[in-house]
Scaffold this active site. Structure first.
Site, PDB file in Angstrom:
ATOM      1  N   ASN A   9      37.835  -8.538 -19.583  1.00  9.52           N
ATOM      2  CA  ASN A   9      37.873  -9.566 -20.639  1.00  9.52           C
ATOM      3  C   ASN A   9      36.981  -9.090 -21.782  1.00  9.52           C
ATOM      4  O   ASN A   9      35.761  -9.179 -21.694  1.00  9.52           O
ATOM      5  CB  ASN A   9      37.377 -10.893 -20.052  1.00  9.52           C
ATOM      6  CG  ASN A   9      37.263 -11.981 -21.095  1.00  9.52           C
ATOM      7  OD1 ASN A   9      37.738 -11.829 -22.226  1.00  9.52           O
ATOM      8  ND2 ASN A   9      36.634 -13.091 -20.722  1.00  9.52           N
ATOM      9  N   TRP A  10      37.625  -8.603 -22.838  1.00 10.14           N
ATOM     10  CA  TRP A  10      36.851  -8.023 -23.944  1.00 10.14           C
ATOM     11  C   TRP A  10      36.234  -9.100 -24.833  1.00 10.14           C
ATOM     12  O   TRP A  10      35.428  -8.791 -25.706  1.00 10.14           O
ATOM     13  CB  TRP A  10      37.739  -7.101 -24.787  1.00 10.14           C
ATOM     14  CG  TRP A  10      38.204  -5.860 -24.090  1.00 10.14           C
ATOM     15  CD1 TRP A  10      37.982  -5.501 -22.785  1.00 10.14           C
ATOM     16  CD2 TRP A  10      38.972  -4.796 -24.672  1.00 10.14           C
ATOM     17  NE1 TRP A  10      38.566  -4.281 -22.519  1.00 10.14           N
ATOM     18  CE2 TRP A  10      39.192  -3.830 -23.662  1.00 10.14           C
ATOM     19  CE3 TRP A  10      39.512  -4.564 -25.935  1.00 10.14           C
ATOM     20  CZ2 TRP A  10      39.910  -2.656 -23.891  1.00 10.14           C
ATOM     21  CZ3 TRP A  10      40.239  -3.403 -26.165  1.00 10.14           C
ATOM     22  CH2 TRP A  10      40.429  -2.449 -25.153  1.00 10.14           C
ATOM     23  N   LYS A  11      36.639 -10.340 -24.645  1.00 10.41           N
ATOM     24  CA  LYS A  11      36.139 -11.457 -25.472  1.00 10.41           C
ATOM     25  C   LYS A  11      36.321 -11.122 -26.962  1.00 10.41           C
ATOM     26  O   LYS A  11      37.265 -10.431 -27.321  1.00 10.41           O
ATOM     27  CB  LYS A  11      34.687 -11.788 -25.106  1.00 10.41           C
ATOM     28  CG  LYS A  11      34.544 -12.019 -23.601  1.00 10.41           C
ATOM     29  CD  LYS A  11      33.240 -12.636 -23.193  1.00 10.41           C
ATOM     30  CE  LYS A  11      33.208 -12.785 -21.676  1.00 10.41           C
ATOM     31  NZ  LYS A  11      32.022 -13.461 -21.198  1.00 10.41           N
ATOM     32  N   HIS A  96      38.869 -20.177 -19.311  1.00 14.51           N
ATOM     33  CA  HIS A  96      37.589 -19.460 -19.267  1.00 14.51           C
ATOM     34  C   HIS A  96      36.449 -20.413 -19.639  1.00 14.51           C
ATOM     35  O   HIS A  96      36.616 -21.300 -20.465  1.00 14.51           O
ATOM     36  CB  HIS A  96      37.620 -18.264 -20.221  1.00 14.51           C
ATOM     37  CG  HIS A  96      36.432 -17.383 -20.058  1.00 14.51           C
ATOM     38  ND1 HIS A  96      35.231 -17.651 -20.673  1.00 14.51           N
ATOM     39  CD2 HIS A  96      36.242 -16.279 -19.291  1.00 14.51           C
ATOM     40  CE1 HIS A  96      34.357 -16.728 -20.306  1.00 14.51           C
ATOM     41  NE2 HIS A  96      34.938 -15.885 -19.473  1.00 14.51           N
ATOM     42  N   GLU A  98      33.975 -20.139 -21.503  1.00 15.36           N
ATOM     43  CA  GLU A  98      33.636 -20.236 -22.937  1.00 15.36           C
ATOM     44  C   GLU A  98      34.618 -21.149 -23.655  1.00 15.36           C
ATOM     45  O   GLU A  98      34.265 -21.817 -24.620  1.00 15.36           O
ATOM     46  CB  GLU A  98      33.591 -18.825 -23.546  1.00 15.36           C
ATOM     47  CG  GLU A  98      32.310 -18.112 -23.122  1.00 15.36           C
ATOM     48  CD  GLU A  98      32.448 -16.632 -22.852  1.00 15.36           C
ATOM     49  OE1 GLU A  98      33.380 -15.998 -23.369  1.00 15.36           O
ATOM     50  OE2 GLU A  98      31.610 -16.102 -22.087  1.00 15.36           O
ATOM     51  N   GLU A 168      33.951 -18.062 -11.666  1.00 20.76           N
ATOM     52  CA  GLU A 168      32.929 -17.533 -12.564  1.00 20.76           C
ATOM     53  C   GLU A 168      31.831 -18.578 -12.766  1.00 20.76           C
ATOM     54  O   GLU A 168      31.963 -19.451 -13.621  1.00 20.76           O
ATOM     55  CB  GLU A 168      33.546 -17.182 -13.918  1.00 20.76           C
ATOM     56  CG  GLU A 168      34.657 -16.146 -13.833  1.00 20.76           C
ATOM     57  CD  GLU A 168      34.860 -15.466 -15.182  1.00 20.76           C
ATOM     58  OE1 GLU A 168      34.607 -14.255 -15.239  1.00 20.76           O
ATOM     59  OE2 GLU A 168      35.227 -16.124 -16.148  1.00 20.76           O
ATOM     60  N   GLY A 174      27.454 -13.255 -18.587  1.00 18.64           N
ATOM     61  CA  GLY A 174      26.748 -12.660 -19.711  1.00 18.64           C
ATOM     62  C   GLY A 174      25.234 -12.757 -19.612  1.00 18.64           C
ATOM     63  O   GLY A 174      24.527 -12.497 -20.582  1.00 18.64           O
ATOM     64  N   SER A 214      28.534 -11.208 -14.752  1.00 15.98           N
ATOM     65  CA  SER A 214      27.614 -10.064 -14.682  1.00 15.98           C
ATOM     66  C   SER A 214      27.995  -9.044 -13.601  1.00 15.98           C
ATOM     67  O   SER A 214      27.117  -8.507 -12.918  1.00 15.98           O
ATOM     68  CB  SER A 214      26.174 -10.547 -14.503  1.00 15.98           C
ATOM     69  OG  SER A 214      25.787 -11.355 -15.611  1.00 15.98           O
ATOM     70  N   GLY A 235      33.396  -9.029 -17.994  1.00 18.32           N
ATOM     71  CA  GLY A 235      33.194  -9.190 -19.432  1.00 18.32           C
ATOM     72  C   GLY A 235      32.475  -7.985 -20.007  1.00 18.32           C
ATOM     73  O   GLY A 235      33.089  -6.948 -20.275  1.00 18.32           O
ATOM     74  N   GLY A 236      31.157  -8.101 -20.161  1.00 20.32           N
ATOM     75  CA  GLY A 236      30.353  -7.065 -20.814  1.00 20.32           C
ATOM     76  C   GLY A 236      30.645  -5.642 -20.344  1.00 20.32           C
ATOM     77  O   GLY A 236      30.831  -4.734 -21.170  1.00 20.32           O
TER      78      GLY A 236
END
Ligand code: PGA
Length: 254
Positions: A9-11, A96, A98, A168, A174, A214, A235-236
């Site tokens: 997930n590149w956001k 998600h 966010e 999640e 994150g 994470s 993600g990151g």
């Protein structure tokens, strides 16, 4: 045995040049591994066609980070399932944290998106997870159960076969603080038992449940070793091809 499924997930990251470079790098580093694992990457909407092109004939599939449930019309700024299909998306992240907590999405909206995505032939990654204060208050099970039940409301077992669930915990996203393998396993097992109760045992044994929050090369192996962890939503670490490939490798070698 459930085949591990890893999503990147590149956001809201990359630009037109770096998105293509990252996709090419992911193909090069993860290319030999599909077969043992399913892999998808989810760039921002505007870079989907360029990334699709960069993925070429690799087995890595293209996913979007969100979608709207209406098929067309006066919905300024929204993107339909049909549009995602049209440009070659296979997967789509729905619900998600966010989107739930920054953009205010409700379980009802998420349910509509899931139904629309499945009907359009997309494969949703349906995200659930509790906030830190909810975990501290001992409400993790209640919150996650409610999200799963409301999200999958009215979705038949046949349709639910298109779905991957991503657990999640919001406090782990994150933050660099991942859920411990035991914490993840506990919730994954609870979700699987809930799916058995909502649908049936057979299907509960088939549905894949990813962990997200994470995930890094150095914690992927111990997380994927858990009986009910079937992959990751990353993600990151998905923004670095080497890290993403190391996570995919950990899943492929489990
Ligand atoms: P993270 O994000 O890996 O950066 O914690 C996970 C996610 O939000 O899907």
């Amino acid at each position: 045995m459930r085949k591990p499924f890893i999503g990147g997930n590149w956001k809201m990251n990359t630009d037109s040049k770096s998105a293509v470079e990252l996709a090419k790098s992911v193909v090069q580093k993860c290319g030999p591994m599909p077969g043992k694992v399913d892999i998808c990457i989810c760039p921002p909407f505007v870079y989907l066609p360029a990334v699709k092109n960069a993925l070429g004939s690799s087995n890595i599939s293209l996913g979007a980070q969100d979608v709207y449930f209406e098929s067309k019309g006066a919905f300024t700024g929204e993107i339909s399932c049909q549009m995602l299909k049209d440009i070659g998306c296979k997967d789509v992240i729905i619900g998600h944290s966010e989107r739930r907590h920054v953009l205010g999405e409700t379980d009802e909206l998420i349910n509509k998106k899931l139904l629309a995505a499945i009907d359009a032939g997309l494969l949703p990654i349906f995200c659930v997870g509790e906030l830190l204060e909810q975990r501290k208050a001992g409400k993790t099970e209640q919150i996650v159960k409610e999200q799963v039940q409301k999200g999958l409301k009215g979705i038949t077992v046949e349709k639910a076969k298109a779905v991957t669930i991503a657990y999640e915990p919001v406090w782990a996203i994150g933050t660099g603080i991942n859920a411990s393998p035991q914490q993840a396993q506990e919730v994954h097992l609870m979700i699987r038992q809930l799916i058995a109760a909502m649908y049936n045992k057979d299907f509960a044994g088939q549905i894949r449940i990813q962990y997200g929050g994470s995930v890094k090369p150095d914690n992927a192996a111990e997380l994927i070793a858990q009986a009910d962890v079937d992959g990751f939503l990353v993600g990151g670490a998905s923004l670095k091809a080497d890290d993403f490939a190391a996570i995919v490798k950990a899943a492929a070698e489990r």
